[in-house]
Every structure is written in structure tokens, then in C-alpha cells.
Design a protein around this motif. Structure first.
Motif, mmCIF file in Angstrom:
data_model
loop_
_atom_site.group_PDB
_atom_site.id
_atom_site.type_symbol
_atom_site.label_atom_id
_atom_site.label_comp_id
_atom_site.label_asym_id
_atom_site.label_seq_id
_atom_site.Cartn_x
_atom_site.Cartn_y
_atom_site.Cartn_z
ATOM 1 N N TYR A 137 -13.112 117.029 49.726
ATOM 2 C CA TYR A 137 -14.006 117.461 50.813
ATOM 3 C C TYR A 137 -14.686 118.781 50.461
ATOM 4 O O TYR A 137 -15.899 118.936 50.664
ATOM 5 C CB TYR A 137 -13.233 117.589 52.127
ATOM 6 N N LYS A 138 -13.930 119.721 49.934
ATOM 7 C CA LYS A 138 -14.513 121.016 49.556
ATOM 8 C C LYS A 138 -15.607 120.825 48.505
ATOM 9 O O LYS A 138 -16.672 121.432 48.595
ATOM 10 C CB LYS A 138 -13.426 121.974 49.043
ATOM 11 N N ARG A 139 -15.340 119.983 47.534
ATOM 12 C CA ARG A 139 -16.306 119.747 46.460
ATOM 13 C C ARG A 139 -17.545 119.018 46.978
ATOM 14 O O ARG A 139 -18.675 119.434 46.713
ATOM 15 C CB ARG A 139 -15.641 118.935 45.337
ATOM 16 N N LEU A 140 -17.365 117.957 47.749
ATOM 17 C CA LEU A 140 -18.492 117.140 48.212
ATOM 18 C C LEU A 140 -19.391 117.862 49.207
ATOM 19 O O LEU A 140 -20.603 117.637 49.236
ATOM 20 C CB LEU A 140 -17.984 115.838 48.850
ATOM 21 N N TYR A 141 -18.797 118.707 50.051
ATOM 22 C CA TYR A 141 -19.563 119.326 51.144
ATOM 23 C C TYR A 141 -19.641 120.847 51.045
ATOM 24 O O TYR A 141 -19.910 121.519 52.040
ATOM 25 C CB TYR A 141 -19.003 118.874 52.491
ATOM 26 N N ASP A 142 -19.430 121.382 49.857
ATOM 27 C CA ASP A 142 -19.572 122.826 49.606
ATOM 28 C C ASP A 142 -18.780 123.675 50.609
ATOM 29 O O ASP A 142 -19.299 124.635 51.173
ATOM 30 C CB ASP A 142 -21.048 123.243 49.649
ATOM 31 N N GLN A 143 -17.518 123.332 50.807
ATOM 32 C CA GLN A 143 -16.670 124.056 51.750
ATOM 33 C C GLN A 143 -15.806 125.070 51.014
ATOM 34 O O GLN A 143 -15.310 124.797 49.920
ATOM 35 C CB GLN A 143 -15.774 123.079 52.520
ATOM 36 N N GLU A 144 -15.610 126.219 51.620
ATOM 37 C CA GLU A 144 -14.728 127.240 51.069
ATOM 38 C C GLU A 144 -13.262 126.821 51.179
ATOM 39 O O GLU A 144 -12.456 127.132 50.310
ATOM 40 C CB GLU A 144 -14.930 128.545 51.852
ATOM 41 N N SER A 145 -12.931 126.139 52.277
ATOM 42 C CA SER A 145 -11.538 125.739 52.471
ATOM 43 C C SER A 145 -11.442 124.587 53.464
ATOM 44 O O SER A 145 -12.374 124.306 54.213
ATOM 45 C CB SER A 145 -10.695 126.916 52.967
ATOM 46 N N VAL A 146 -10.289 123.947 53.443
ATOM 47 C CA VAL A 146 -9.884 122.962 54.450
ATOM 48 C C VAL A 146 -8.480 123.387 54.860
ATOM 49 O O VAL A 146 -7.561 123.405 54.032
ATOM 50 C CB VAL A 146 -9.874 121.517 53.883
ATOM 51 N N LEU A 147 -8.323 123.773 56.115
ATOM 52 C CA LEU A 147 -7.028 124.243 56.610
ATOM 53 C C LEU A 147 -6.036 123.092 56.667
ATOM 54 O O LEU A 147 -6.388 121.970 57.046
ATOM 55 C CB LEU A 147 -7.195 124.856 58.010
ATOM 56 N N ARG A 148 -4.795 123.383 56.303
ATOM 57 C CA ARG A 148 -3.713 122.387 56.376
ATOM 58 C C ARG A 148 -2.535 122.992 57.115
ATOM 59 O O ARG A 148 -2.144 124.134 56.846
ATOM 60 C CB ARG A 148 -3.278 121.994 54.958
ATOM 61 N N THR A 149 -1.966 122.227 58.043
ATOM 62 C CA THR A 149 -0.709 122.607 58.682
ATOM 63 C C THR A 149 0.244 121.423 58.587
ATOM 64 O O THR A 149 -0.175 120.270 58.627
ATOM 65 C CB THR A 149 -0.897 122.996 60.169
ATOM 66 N N ASP A 150 1.527 121.712 58.455
ATOM 67 C CA ASP A 150 2.572 120.687 58.385
ATOM 68 C C ASP A 150 3.638 120.997 59.413
ATOM 69 O O ASP A 150 4.170 122.114 59.416
ATOM 70 C CB ASP A 150 3.216 120.658 56.995
ATOM 71 N N ASP A 151 3.943 120.037 60.263
ATOM 72 C CA ASP A 151 4.979 120.208 61.283
ATOM 73 C C ASP A 151 6.057 119.145 61.123
ATOM 74 O O ASP A 151 5.738 117.966 60.930
ATOM 75 C CB ASP A 151 4.377 120.093 62.695
ATOM 76 N N HIS A 152 7.312 119.565 61.219
ATOM 77 C CA HIS A 152 8.427 118.618 61.198
ATOM 78 C C HIS A 152 8.604 118.085 62.614
ATOM 79 O O HIS A 152 8.692 118.865 63.568
ATOM 80 C CB HIS A 152 9.702 119.310 60.723
ATOM 81 N N GLU A 153 8.656 116.782 62.735
ATOM 82 C CA GLU A 153 8.792 116.146 64.046
ATOM 83 C C GLU A 153 9.723 114.957 63.946
ATOM 84 O O GLU A 153 10.161 114.584 62.861
ATOM 85 C CB GLU A 153 7.405 115.679 64.533
ATOM 86 N N ARG A 154 10.000 114.367 65.079
ATOM 87 C CA ARG A 154 10.733 113.108 65.128
ATOM 88 C C ARG A 154 9.804 112.102 65.780
ATOM 89 O O ARG A 154 9.093 112.432 66.713
ATOM 90 C CB ARG A 154 12.019 113.262 65.928
ATOM 91 N N ALA A 155 9.802 110.879 65.254
ATOM 92 C CA ALA A 155 8.908 109.854 65.788
ATOM 93 C C ALA A 155 9.654 108.532 65.927
ATOM 94 O O ALA A 155 10.522 108.201 65.121
ATOM 95 C CB ALA A 155 7.694 109.685 64.883
ATOM 96 N N ASP A 156 9.266 107.802 66.947
ATOM 97 C CA ASP A 156 9.859 106.506 67.234
ATOM 98 C C ASP A 156 8.722 105.570 67.604
ATOM 99 O O ASP A 156 7.949 105.856 68.526
ATOM 100 C CB ASP A 156 10.853 106.653 68.392
ATOM 101 N N PHE A 157 8.579 104.489 66.896
ATOM 102 C CA PHE A 157 7.493 103.539 67.149
ATOM 103 C C PHE A 157 7.978 102.300 67.848
ATOM 104 O O PHE A 157 9.080 101.888 67.711
ATOM 105 C CB PHE A 157 6.818 103.145 65.831
#
Length: 157
Positions: A137-157
Motif C-alpha cells: 500500500y505504501k509503495r502503490l499509493y505513495d504513503q509514508e506509513s500504514v498504522l498497525r495495531t495488534d490486540d489479543h482477544e478471545r473469539a467464538d464462532f
């Protein structure tokens, strides 16, 4: 018969006495530990399995007077770069973002928040996929950054 002034003093004294004697008892009840052999009820029940919820934040503003990344362009990017790596599902939300660039200027722009949920046991494998998505994305659209966050969760489907 009691005068109005005396009645007011009695009411005020009674209220003060109730507060003074009642409040410590209420707080003391909150501090009590369950009796041995009794489990305290949990406010929440842990359901599901451990998952990681990674969110990527994509700005749409582009430098040098280029038009912002359009909805069509962003969805094509997701189809090509994200869906093949996360075919089980994802969530996209549109937003408005603000951030300070490397030159100290405050920029405001449309943005997208992309959220992917995957088993915690697959975190190491998906880390490289997520970094490739950010880099593309940064390369294709000339972006300085793409923010990333990671959260630990529990999931039930």
C-alpha cells in the motif's frame, strides 16, 4: 411541639449519622472476600479461543497534488493483496484520520480501517503477510506509513 429549627437540626443530625455509620459498612461489604470453599461469581465468562485482531489504518491522501485513493482503488487493493492472505474474512470501515507527517505538518484525510482476526497460533505466519500488505500500500499509493495495531482477544464462532 418542636420548633422548625429543632426539627431541621434533628433531620440534619439523623442524615449525618446515617451517612457516617452507613458508609463504612457499605465499603466494608465490598472488601469482603468469599468464604473458603465458595467461588466469587465472575462478571464475564471467557469464551472461545485465543485470537489476534490486527487493525491496519490506511490513509487516502496522496502527495504532490495526486487525487486521493478512491473507494474503487482501495477495494481493488483489498481484493488483490488482502483477501488472498485472509480468505476467512475481514472487516473494513471508512473513517476520517488526522496525523502529523515526517515534516511536522498535520494532515487530515479520509481513511480505511481494515480488521483481520486470526488464531493466535498463526500469528507468526501472518506477521509477514501483514507486513507485505503494508509495504504494498505504501509503495502503490505513495504513503509514508500504514498504522498497525495488534490486540489479543478471545473469539467464538
Amino acid at each position: 411541639m418542636l420548633s422548625r429549627k429543632t426539627r431541621s437540626r434533628i433531620v440534619a443530625s439523623s442524615a449525618a449519622l446515617a451517612i457516617v455509620t452507613g458508609t463504612p459498612q457499605a465499603y466494608a461489604a465490598l472488601d469482603r472476600q468469599p468464604a473458603p470453599g465458595h467461588q466469587a461469581e465472575s462478571a464475564t465468562v471467557a469464551r472461545g479461543k485465543p485470537y489476534i485482531n490486527t487493525r491496519l489504518y490506511f490513509g487516502t491522501g496522496r502527495p504532490d497534488g495526486k487525487p486521493p485513493v478512491s473507494n474503487r482503488q482501495f477495494l481493488a487493493f483489498v481484493d488483490k493483496h488482502v483477501t488472498p492472505k485472509f480468505p476467512s474474512g475481514l472487516t473494513i470501515q471508512r473513517g476520517r484520520g488526522q496525523w502529523r507527517d515526517q515534516n511536522g505538518h498535520i494532515g487530515r484525510e479520509g481513511s480505511y480501517e481494515l480488521s483481520v482476526l486470526y488464531p493466535a497460533s498463526e500469528a507468526r505466519d501472518h506477521d509477514a503477510d501483514l507486513e507485505k500488505i503494508r509495504s504494498a500500500y505504501k509503495r502503490l499509493y505513495d504513503q509514508e506509513s500504514v498504522l498497525r495495531t495488534d490486540d489479543h482477544e478471545r473469539a467464538d464462532f
